[in-house]
Design an enzyme around this catalytic site. Structure first.
Site, PDB file in Angstrom:
ATOM      1  N   CYS A  68      -3.982 -41.872  -4.028  1.00 51.71           N
ATOM      2  CA  CYS A  68      -5.152 -42.152  -4.859  1.00 51.71           C
ATOM      3  C   CYS A  68      -5.792 -43.499  -4.499  1.00 51.71           C
ATOM      4  CB  CYS A  68      -4.737 -42.150  -6.319  1.00 51.71           C
ATOM      5  SG  CYS A  68      -3.665 -43.549  -6.691  1.00 51.71           S
ATOM      6  N   CYS A 126       1.927 -46.198  -7.319  1.00 50.28           N
ATOM      7  CA  CYS A 126       1.048 -46.018  -6.155  1.00 50.28           C
ATOM      8  C   CYS A 126       1.231 -47.160  -5.162  1.00 50.28           C
ATOM      9  CB  CYS A 126      -0.407 -45.944  -6.593  1.00 50.28           C
ATOM     10  SG  CYS A 126      -0.698 -44.810  -7.965  1.00 50.28           S
ATOM     11  N   CYS A 185       4.065 -38.527  -8.176  1.00 51.41           N
ATOM     12  CA  CYS A 185       2.806 -37.777  -8.114  1.00 51.41           C
ATOM     13  C   CYS A 185       2.736 -36.797  -6.948  1.00 51.41           C
ATOM     14  CB  CYS A 185       1.622 -38.732  -8.028  1.00 51.41           C
ATOM     15  SG  CYS A 185       1.634 -39.719  -6.524  1.00 51.41           S
ATOM     16  N   ASP A 222       2.185 -37.528  -3.822  1.00 52.29           N
ATOM     17  CA  ASP A 222       1.341 -37.993  -2.724  1.00 52.29           C
ATOM     18  C   ASP A 222       2.184 -38.539  -1.573  1.00 52.29           C
ATOM     19  OD1 ASP A 222      -1.044 -37.259  -3.890  1.00 52.29           O
ATOM     20  OD2 ASP A 222      -1.192 -39.110  -5.031  1.00 52.29           O
TER      21      ASP A 222
HETATM   22 FE1  FES Z   1      -0.312 -40.573  -6.288  1.00 52.50          FE
HETATM   23 FE2  FES Z   1      -1.541 -42.873  -6.914  1.00 52.50          FE
HETATM   24  S1  FES Z   1      -1.363 -41.071  -8.143  1.00 52.50           S
HETATM   25  S2  FES Z   1      -0.453 -42.389  -5.121  1.00 52.50           S
END
Ligand code: FES
Length: 151
Positions: free
Chosen positions: A83, A130, A56, A58
């Site tokens: 998230c 995540c 993702c 992140d």
């Molecule tokens: Fe990126 Fe959960 S969608 S850490």
């Protein structure tokens, strides 16, 4: 029900139904994250790890303090651009590694995302990656601590 509606059920209710598939423990850790690194906090980090999720994009930072004699984690702080699932799972992870006198570095290296998810009482399958974010940053922080110890 259309396919797109079915896919949304695992993280939020279908249009008009404000239900969550996240359980109360996950919601508690998302709304009240434990051990979050505060701005300007003077945390004595012995090791830090920063990782990004290929799934993702992140990012997660985990910092740990370690008792040099016992090799147990005495403190854990973190922050993320992730998230709700990343926030909740890393919050829980930070408790797991510091509770009961602190997890040994050897045990922390073997900690699995599934153990964190179990303690949370479950996460939607699509949110598995995540929980990996905090766990991988923890591993990096442990390696960072051990590398500093050797140098
Ligand atoms: Fe990126 Fe959960 S969608 S850490």
């Amino acid at each position: 029900m259309s396919n797109s509606q079915e896919k949304r059920i695992d993280v939020a209710g279908v249009c008009g139904t404000p239900s969550w598939a996240y359980n109360d423990t996950v919601k508690d850790h998302f709304f009240n994250p434990r051990n979050l690194l505060k701005d300007h906090e003077d945390f004595d980090a012995g090791g830090t790890g920063t990782v990004g999720s290929p799934a993702c994009g992140d990012v997660m930072l985990v910092a740990i303090s370690v008792d040099a004699k016992t090799k147990r984690i005495t403190g854990c702080r973190w922050r993320t651009f992730g998230c709700a699932s990343a926030i909740a799972s890393t919050s829980m992870m930070s408790i797991m590694v510091t509770e009961n006198g602190g997890m040994t570095l050897a045990r922390a290296r073997r900690l699995k995302p599934e153990e964190i998810i179990d303690r949370l009482g479950g996460l939607p399958d699509r949110k598995y990656h995540c929980s990996v974010l905090g766990h991988e940053a923890l591993r990096e922080a442990v390696e960072d601590y051990l590398n500093h110890e050797l140098s």
